[in-house]
Scaffold this active site. Structure first.
Site, short mmCIF file in Angstrom:
data_model
loop_
_atom_site.label_atom_id
_atom_site.label_comp_id
_atom_site.label_asym_id
_atom_site.label_seq_id
_atom_site.Cartn_x
_atom_site.Cartn_y
_atom_site.Cartn_z
N LYS A 100 -9.74 2.07 -3.13
CA LYS A 100 -10.19 1.44 -1.68
C LYS A 100 -11.44 1.79 -1.31
O LYS A 100 -11.76 3.02 -1.36
CB LYS A 100 -9.00 2.10 -0.59
CG LYS A 100 -9.31 1.11 0.71
CD LYS A 100 -8.14 1.57 1.70
CE LYS A 100 -8.76 0.67 2.99
NZ LYS A 100 -7.62 1.32 4.10
N GLU A 150 0.74 -1.09 0.15
CA GLU A 150 -0.04 0.01 0.02
C GLU A 150 0.92 1.08 0.01
O GLU A 150 1.90 1.35 0.71
CB GLU A 150 -0.90 -0.02 1.25
CG GLU A 150 -1.70 1.26 1.52
CD GLU A 150 -2.39 1.38 2.65
OE1 GLU A 150 -3.36 2.05 3.04
OE2 GLU A 150 -1.99 0.37 3.56
N CYS A 156 -5.16 -2.90 2.72
CA CYS A 156 -4.95 -2.91 4.03
C CYS A 156 -6.22 -3.78 4.57
O CYS A 156 -6.16 -4.88 4.50
CB CYS A 156 -4.95 -1.68 4.66
SG CYS A 156 -4.11 -1.23 6.35
#
Length: 520
Positions: A336, A273, A386
């Site tokens: 995301k 990330e 994540c």
């Protein structure tokens, strides 16, 4: 006269937190980082035993709250590191913030335990199903309300245990439901009246035999193994306090990741990330174009973590996919979807709290759900960023159409915010559970660990040493079968579990039976 429940005095408020700490350690033990399924069952059985002897619903709720606070604070205590060490927040305020979060989330379990006390006087079967239903609802509330924070849900402790067989059918919350039923049976068997009943022991033996049979049975088509895909997973180990500093961490990241991308000989290379910690338009002249050109002229591809957007359009935490035939101006893009509260968006009324910390936070735009996977080498690779892999129902949303469903899951993370702690082990167990639920391999590229390859059975096949700078090279085989969990969660979300939990709780409360008086 109605018999009074036998109280235990202050004992519940002593034993409940100790059992809660044991529950926290069951997801990833402090001695080896591995899940301990037996400890999860034992600690929950202790709590349920206390509830069975609680003198009133208030006592039961207090015991459940004490258990939950100790469990949750003991699970995500490492939030203290991000707020104090890296955020500069006063240590007292940081500790209070962790406890306040645990206390708030613990209210769901306090309510479940209070309702369980109202089921006293019902039959053991009704109480078992009612308590398991209430516990399931509490887990769902924690996992979905206010964006959800289900980190440390009880089912994760069973990723290596006998209950893992239920993952492809029921998912992690379903495993937690089954575990709560077993925990109730364990505490019931310790009751004097039950110990003398051969019927109770026969029923327990039958349940154990059924569980053993489930572990030996194959109930669905896993799909054929596909040709191996060679992958290189990059772990930069950029110090978190330097990661976004232009003269140190940023320069180091740009140089190291660029060199590894150029040198990789694998079919697919994956970075963590925000491995490239700058917007494309902020990068040094020619950096992005040269990176894209490398994959445009070779038979290789890459998934790269990078922020995207502009002040006018807003920003996203994203992954771009570069491959032959992909123009530098229009790469594959994943944004995301499930943003981190306080990290990627600021909840209303909490800007004052964020201003107390020196962390690069902001309000990001949210990506769609689901998003198409990245097609490469005959595989459909589905990125998640994540802690998005914490939400199996969201990853499962992409499995409604079997012909377009992902064949490989790809997690890119940076949990360097939490230091060298059990958070790394906990996050690994979360990824392994997703692999079990969906029966897809999960490859993970992280900044500090755990950078691993997990197969479709949830087993770690390749792993890089944590807090080291290096490249994990290995092979992964995609899968195409659709698990029962993937089938129903992609169509109905978590509603089947919600309905089950609420229905069982309601029926148990409505069932007849004698209710003990609260002690004055």
């Amino acid at each position: 006269m109605r018999p009074r429940a036998r109280g235990l005095g202050p004992l519940p408020l002593i034993l409940a937190p100790l059992a809660g700490i044991a529950q926290a350690m069951s997801m990833a033990s402090p001695w080896n980082g591995q899940p301990q399924w037996w400890l999860q069952l034992a600690s929950l059985a202790v709590l349920f035993g206390l509830l069975e002897r609680a003198a009133s619903w208030k006592t039961a709720a207090a015991a459940g709250w004490a258990f939950a606070i100790a469990w949750l604070a003991g699970t995500f205590w490492w939030l203290f590191i991000s707020m104090h060490v890296y955020g500069g927040l006063n240590p007292v305020l940081a500790a209070v913030a962790v406890l306040a979060l645990a206390a708030f989330l613990g209210l769901y379990y306090a309510a479940a335990c209070g309702l369980a006390a109202l089921m006293h006087g019902r039959s053991a079967v009704v109480r078992a199903l009612g308590l398991a239903g209430a516990w399931l609802v509490a887990e769902l509330l924690r996992g979905t309300w206010f964006t959800g924070f289900p980190w440390g849900a009880g089912g994760y402790a069973h990723v290596d245990g006998p209950l893992a067989v239920f993952a492809p059918q029921l998912g992690v919350y379903g495993i937690g439901f089954v575990a709560s039923l077993i925990a109730f049976v364990l505490c019931a068997l310790l009751q004097p009246a039950v110990r003398r009943s051969w019927k109770a022991w026969l029923a327990a033996a039958g349940a154990a035999a059924l569980l053993a049979a489930c572990n030996m049975a194959v109930s669905h088509d896993e799909g054929p193994a596909r040709p191996p895909l060679s992958v290189a997973l990059l772990q930069g180990n950029i110090p978190q306090d330097e990661k976004f500093e232009p003269g140190t961490g940023v320069a180091l990241a740009l140089d190291w990741y660029r060199r590894q991308l150029d040198a990789s000989q694998s079919s697919l290379t994956v970075t963590p990330e925000t491995a490239v910690p700058m917007l494309p338009q902020q990068l040094p002249m020619g950096y992005y174009d040269a990176m894209a050109a490398k994959f445009a002229r070779t038979s290789q591809a890459a998934l790269i973590g990078i922020p995207l957007g502009s002040f006018q359009e807003g920003y996203t935490n994203s992954v771009i996919g570069l491959a032959p035939g992909t123009a530098a101006a229009a790469p594959y893009r994943y944004d995301k979807h499930h943003l981190v509260p306080f990290g990627e968006f600021i909840p209303p009324l909490f800007k004052w709290f964020v201003r107390l910390m020196n962390i690069p936070l902001g309000d990001f735009n949210r990506g769609a759900l689901p998003q198409p996977p990245f097609a490469w080498a005959g595989e459909r690779l589905a990125p998640n960023i994540c802690y998005e892999d914490l939400f199996g129902e969201e990853l499962g949303a992409g499995f409604r159409d079997a012909a377009r469903a992902p064949t490989i899951l790809v997690n890119v993370s940076n949990i360097g915010w939490f230091g060298d702690t059990v958070a790394i082990d906990q996050h690994l167990q979360i990824s392994r559970m997703r692999a079990l639920e969906l029966e897809r391999p999960m490859i993970r590229a992280t900044n500090t660990g755990a950078t691993v390859i997990v197969d479709h059975r949830g087993r770690v096949t390749h792993q890089l040493a944590r807090h080291t700078r290096g490249v994990l090279v290995g092979e992964v085989q995609g899968r195409t079968g659709i698990t029962p969990f993937a089938w129903w969660v992609s169509r109905f979300g978590l509603w089947p579990l919600w309905i089950t939990g609420v229905a069982l709780t309601g029926v148990a409360l409505a069932a007849g039976g004698r209710r003990p008086r609260a002690r004055p």
